[in-house]
Design an enzyme around this catalytic site. Structure first.
Site, PDB file in Angstrom:
ATOM      1  N   ARG A  48       4.243  -9.107  -3.087  1.00 14.88           N
ATOM      2  CA  ARG A  48       3.650  -7.800  -3.374  1.00 14.88           C
ATOM      3  C   ARG A  48       3.052  -7.256  -2.080  1.00 14.88           C
ATOM      4  O   ARG A  48       2.995  -7.932  -1.066  1.00 14.88           O
ATOM      5  CB  ARG A  48       2.636  -7.844  -4.518  1.00 14.88           C
ATOM      6  CG  ARG A  48       1.826  -9.061  -4.739  1.00 14.88           C
ATOM      7  CD  ARG A  48       0.769  -9.368  -3.722  1.00 14.88           C
ATOM      8  NE  ARG A  48      -0.030  -8.211  -3.354  1.00 14.88           N
ATOM      9  CZ  ARG A  48      -0.615  -8.051  -2.198  1.00 14.88           C
ATOM     10  NH1 ARG A  48      -0.487  -8.973  -1.249  1.00 14.88           N
ATOM     11  NH2 ARG A  48      -1.328  -6.986  -1.906  1.00 14.88           N
ATOM     12  N   GLY A  49       2.569  -5.998  -2.160  1.00 14.31           N
ATOM     13  CA  GLY A  49       2.138  -5.295  -0.956  1.00 14.31           C
ATOM     14  C   GLY A  49       3.311  -4.465  -0.468  1.00 14.31           C
ATOM     15  O   GLY A  49       4.450  -4.955  -0.397  1.00 14.31           O
ATOM     16  N   ALA A  50       3.038  -3.193  -0.156  1.00 14.64           N
ATOM     17  CA  ALA A  50       4.129  -2.239   0.053  1.00 14.64           C
ATOM     18  C   ALA A  50       5.172  -2.685   1.092  1.00 14.64           C
ATOM     19  O   ALA A  50       6.374  -2.728   0.781  1.00 14.64           O
ATOM     20  CB  ALA A  50       3.541  -0.870   0.402  1.00 14.64           C
ATOM     21  N   ARG A  82       9.519  -1.873  -9.079  1.00 17.39           N
ATOM     22  CA  ARG A  82       8.175  -1.270  -9.048  1.00 17.39           C
ATOM     23  C   ARG A  82       8.309   0.162  -8.510  1.00 17.39           C
ATOM     24  O   ARG A  82       9.068   0.395  -7.566  1.00 17.39           O
ATOM     25  CB  ARG A  82       7.205  -2.059  -8.159  1.00 17.39           C
ATOM     26  CG  ARG A  82       6.872  -3.449  -8.706  1.00 17.39           C
ATOM     27  CD  ARG A  82       5.744  -4.098  -7.919  1.00 17.39           C
ATOM     28  NE  ARG A  82       4.434  -3.596  -8.305  1.00 17.39           N
ATOM     29  CZ  ARG A  82       3.301  -3.912  -7.658  1.00 17.39           C
ATOM     30  NH1 ARG A  82       3.337  -4.705  -6.598  1.00 17.39           N
ATOM     31  NH2 ARG A  82       2.139  -3.432  -8.061  1.00 17.39           N
ATOM     32  N   ASP A 218       0.300   2.476  -0.384  1.00 13.82           N
ATOM     33  CA  ASP A 218       1.625   2.246  -0.986  1.00 13.82           C
ATOM     34  C   ASP A 218       2.557   3.434  -0.820  1.00 13.82           C
ATOM     35  O   ASP A 218       3.773   3.291  -0.841  1.00 13.82           O
ATOM     36  CB  ASP A 218       1.479   1.884  -2.460  1.00 13.82           C
ATOM     37  CG  ASP A 218       1.006   0.451  -2.592  1.00 13.82           C
ATOM     38  OD1 ASP A 218      -0.195   0.209  -2.409  1.00 13.82           O
ATOM     39  OD2 ASP A 218       1.859  -0.432  -2.802  1.00 13.82           O
ATOM     40  N   ASN A 228      -2.842   4.075  -3.274  1.00 12.57           N
ATOM     41  CA  ASN A 228      -3.125   2.668  -2.968  1.00 12.57           C
ATOM     42  C   ASN A 228      -3.660   2.032  -4.252  1.00 12.57           C
ATOM     43  O   ASN A 228      -3.789   2.697  -5.291  1.00 12.57           O
ATOM     44  CB  ASN A 228      -4.136   2.561  -1.816  1.00 12.57           C
ATOM     45  CG  ASN A 228      -4.250   1.128  -1.290  1.00 12.57           C
ATOM     46  OD1 ASN A 228      -3.237   0.490  -1.009  1.00 12.57           O
ATOM     47  ND2 ASN A 228      -5.453   0.612  -1.162  1.00 12.57           N
ATOM     48  N   LYS A 229      -3.950   0.763  -4.183  1.00 13.72           N
ATOM     49  CA  LYS A 229      -4.390   0.001  -5.354  1.00 13.72           C
ATOM     50  C   LYS A 229      -5.481   0.732  -6.145  1.00 13.72           C
ATOM     51  O   LYS A 229      -6.394   1.315  -5.551  1.00 13.72           O
ATOM     52  CB  LYS A 229      -4.892  -1.368  -4.878  1.00 13.72           C
ATOM     53  CG  LYS A 229      -5.459  -2.280  -5.942  1.00 13.72           C
ATOM     54  CD  LYS A 229      -4.508  -2.511  -7.102  1.00 13.72           C
ATOM     55  CE  LYS A 229      -3.152  -3.024  -6.645  1.00 13.72           C
ATOM     56  NZ  LYS A 229      -2.129  -2.936  -7.728  1.00 13.72           N
TER      57      LYS A 229
END
Ligand code: MRU
Length: 316
Positions: A48-50, A82, A218, A228-229
């Site tokens: 995970r993580g862009a 995603r 993201d 973002n998150k």
């Protein structure tokens, strides 16, 4: 710090990645043997993580080619994994445009992403000053990028330069990327930190214990609006109220110039069971911070300030 190939790599017939769902308790590798398995690893946040999602998607396409999978089907399953991080779609487009060996291009994307992180960390140094207490949200470290990191990379680099005194790592509900992954990375890097509940950010700022907020992204729209998150927007409002600068660190692969502003950024809605299995729940995984609340965006090209012009030509 983990080497890029310890986070994710392409082998003959497999994409092998460090299973981030198990961290920090266990360091376990997950081997994916088809594009669908890579997509599932992305969907379930094993990776995970862009930027790391983009790297995984590129490796997924190379893996599909190695196994002789149908290219369009492989692309479709990866693209559906995603919705928010534009790096996924950027990487798939890069693979589409490449006529040569897919493994070669996928590995190059990984190397380029790590290099972009190094450059961002150097540019971001100019935004730090001695003794800073920095707050970050989610995980934008090496794990999220395939090496070095964006926000955490910049923080670690600034700490090496003697500019960071302490880090507050938001725990990042509901999946605890901050409490599990950022904390693990900061510990490895020897950066002093405390994990705080997301809801403790306001008090920590009001106490005068935060000088700078630094996060990853993201997807960044052309005007600087930044997804973002979930919780980043809340932090941005808090930072603005307390007069604390908010800096976004993200590579150009996270910039989506096709969107004029953040209104059209697709927000991933995850299973409510990640919050509670007992009651109905809504679980948006990202939010959009308006550009007006962002002090600076750091890409590998340099430091961008309002009014944001993220077109490559602006830094040519
Ligand atoms: O749901 P996640 O863990 O993939 O969300 C990650 C983030 O929100 C990060 O801050 C973002 O991708 C930047 S990663 C360098």
């Amino acid at each position: 710090m983990l080497a890029p190939e310890e986070i994710i790599r392409l082998e003959d017939g497999a994409v092998v990645l460090l299973d981030q769902r198990q961290l920090p308790a266990e360091r376990v590798e997950l081997s994916c043997h088809s594009a669908a398995e890579v997509a599932e690893a992305i969907r379930t946040l094993a990776v995970r993580g862009a930027p790391a999602i983009g790297v995984a998607a590129a490796y997924g396409m190379a893996l599909a080619a190695w196994h002789g999978e149908d290219r369009a089907a492989a692309r479709a399953v990866l693209a559906a994994s995603r919705p928010t991080a534009v790096n996924l779609f950027w990487a798939l487009a890069e693979m589409d445009a490449w006529a040569g060996d897919p493994a070669e291009r996928a590995r190059a994307i990984h190397v380029e992403e790590v290099e972009r992180c190094r450059r961002m960390a150097e540019h971001a140094l100019a935004l730090f000053s001695p003794g800073l207490r920095v707050l970050t949200h989610c995980n934008a470290g090496g794990l999220a990028t395939g090496g070095v990191g964006t926000a955490v990379g910049a923080i670690v680099r600034a700490h090496e330069a003697g500019l960071v005194e302490h880090v507050w790592a938001d725990e990042t509900r509901p999946l605890l990327q901050g409490a599990r992954l950022t904390a693990w990375e900061l510990e490895q890097a020897g950066v002093p930190f405390h994990v705080i509940a997301d809801s403790a950010a306001a008090l920590t700022m009001a106490r005068g214990e935060v000088d700078l907020v630094v996060t990853g992204a993201d997807r960044i729209a052309a005007n600087g609006d930044t997804a973002n998150k979930i919780g980043t927007y809340m932090l941005a409002v808090l930072a603005h109220h307390h007069g604390i600068p908010l800096v976004i660190v993200a590579p150009s692969s996270t910039v989506d110039l096709s969107l004029a502003d953040g209104g059209a950024i697709p927000i991933e809605e995850r299973d409510g069971a990640e919050l509670t299995a007992r009651f109905p729940a809504r679980n948006p995984a990202f939010d959009v911070t308006p550009a007006a609340l962002i002090s600076a965006i750091v890409t590998e090209r340099g430091i961008h300030r309002a009014p944001f012009d993220l077109d490559p030509g602006a830094f040519a």
